[in-house]
Scaffold this motif. Structure first.
Motif, PDB file in Angstrom:
ATOM      1  N   ARG A  17      -5.588   1.030 -16.002  1.00  0.00           N
ATOM      2  CA  ARG A  17      -4.355   1.073 -15.215  1.00  0.00           C
ATOM      3  C   ARG A  17      -3.796  -0.343 -15.029  1.00  0.00           C
ATOM      4  O   ARG A  17      -2.573  -0.567 -15.098  1.00  0.00           O
ATOM      5  CB  ARG A  17      -4.623   1.732 -13.859  1.00  0.00           C
ATOM      6  N   GLU A  38       0.494  -2.205  -5.985  1.00  0.00           N
ATOM      7  CA  GLU A  38      -0.043  -0.896  -5.618  1.00  0.00           C
ATOM      8  C   GLU A  38       0.910   0.229  -6.011  1.00  0.00           C
ATOM      9  O   GLU A  38       0.474   1.311  -6.416  1.00  0.00           O
ATOM     10  CB  GLU A  38      -0.365  -0.864  -4.120  1.00  0.00           C
ATOM     11  N   ASP A  39       2.216  -0.017  -5.922  1.00  0.00           N
ATOM     12  CA  ASP A  39       3.181   0.991  -6.366  1.00  0.00           C
ATOM     13  C   ASP A  39       3.030   1.268  -7.859  1.00  0.00           C
ATOM     14  O   ASP A  39       3.050   2.423  -8.301  1.00  0.00           O
ATOM     15  CB  ASP A  39       4.607   0.530  -6.075  1.00  0.00           C
ATOM     16  N   TYR A  40       2.878   0.202  -8.637  1.00  0.00           N
ATOM     17  CA  TYR A  40       2.793   0.371 -10.089  1.00  0.00           C
ATOM     18  C   TYR A  40       1.460   0.974 -10.530  1.00  0.00           C
ATOM     19  O   TYR A  40       1.403   1.754 -11.481  1.00  0.00           O
ATOM     20  CB  TYR A  40       3.020  -0.967 -10.796  1.00  0.00           C
ATOM     21  N   GLY A  42      -0.423   2.894  -8.631  1.00  0.00           N
ATOM     22  CA  GLY A  42      -0.527   4.253  -8.111  1.00  0.00           C
ATOM     23  C   GLY A  42      -1.311   4.414  -6.839  1.00  0.00           C
ATOM     24  O   GLY A  42      -1.984   5.426  -6.633  1.00  0.00           O
ATOM     25  N   LEU A  50      -8.371   2.875  -4.747  1.00  0.00           N
ATOM     26  CA  LEU A  50      -8.227   3.630  -5.986  1.00  0.00           C
ATOM     27  C   LEU A  50      -9.524   3.572  -6.784  1.00  0.00           C
ATOM     28  O   LEU A  50     -10.084   2.496  -6.989  1.00  0.00           O
ATOM     29  CB  LEU A  50      -7.079   3.039  -6.822  1.00  0.00           C
TER      30      LEU A  50
END
Length: 249
Positions: free
Chosen positions: A10, A35-37, A39, A50
């Motif tokens: 990721r 964190e948005d990218y 997920g 995560l």
């Protein structure tokens, strides 16, 4: 595929995007954007972000302290309100309310408000870390009633920070002063040691911040508002807390 392989995959997908625009216009923009990218859903729970990894991000040239974790004192009940009300200073804009913002270490006292000195006291026999407050005038302890139990600290360290994914980003700004990040490297830290945590406390490598304010409106007016009191360490010393470290590029 293991959880480590998943998060590395990721990360590399985000890295391939090159420079991406910050999703916030302040210091928290870097963490929010990554964190948005990758997920991650924003949360304040004491669990990893995560795939069993806690994710933290920093700008490439930044040398500031990294927050390990935030947590209110274990004892006594209402410790934040007690410390704020007893040792805090009034807000400039509202002298009825108090705030207490100070940073301290175990190896030396600080100075606060020209009246007090704060210092961590790691009591290994009682298995507690105390927030000790001294009088600058008399050099004597005036309060040592608030602190953390080893059990509480060990639980959050081993639960939230068992695996740490620490991301580095190059940054740039455009003509409108919007910031962009290129997430180009990550450090993976695994197997933290609570004994190492205590040793770093004793050496003054880990800092403790008190960040307690007061609600200035609404139903909670005047009550203590913890803005993130917690334990912090410089990025260069993170590896001293863990047994395993690897770099992902």
């Amino acid at each position: 595929m293991t959880n480590k392989e998943k998060i590395i995959s990721r990360f590399r997908a985000v890295k391939k995007l090159g420079y991406v625009k910050s999703h916030r216009r302040n210091n928290t923009g870097i963490g929010k954007t990554f964190e948005d990218y990758i997920g991650v859903v924003e949360n304040n729970v004491d669990k990893p972000d995560l795939y069993g990894f806690e994710i933290k991000s920093h700008r490439e040239l930044a040398q500031s302290y990294v927050t390990l974790f935030t947590k209110s004192p274990s004892f006594p009940k209402g410790a934040n309100a007690y410390l704020k009300d007893k040792f805090g200073m009034p807000y400039d804009e509202n002298s009825e309310l108090k705030k207490l913002h100070t940073s301290m270490f175990a190896n030396k006292p600080n100075r606060y408000a020209g009246k007090y000195a704060f210092q961590l006291v790691n009591n290994r026999s009682e298995k507690c870390i105390y927030v000790a407050v001294f009088s600058l005038r008399t050099k004597k302890v005036v309060d040592c009633s608030c602190g953390y139990t080893y059990d509480d600290l060990k639980q959050i360290l081993m639960k939230k920070l068992k695996n740490l994914f620490y991301v580095t980003a190059e940054t740039k700004k455009d003509k409108s002063n919007a910031e962009y990040f290129y997430f180009n490297k990550a450090d993976i830290y695994e197997q933290p040691s609570f004994e190492k945590f205590l040793s770093l406390i004793d050496k003054g490598t880990i800092m403790y911040d008190i960040r307690i304010g007061s609600y200035q409106s609404g139903a909670n007016y005047g009550k203590a508002h913890d803005h993130g009191s917690g334990f912090r360490i410089q990025e260069k010393n993170l590896s001293n807390l863990y047994s395993k470290h690897e770099v992902v590029e």
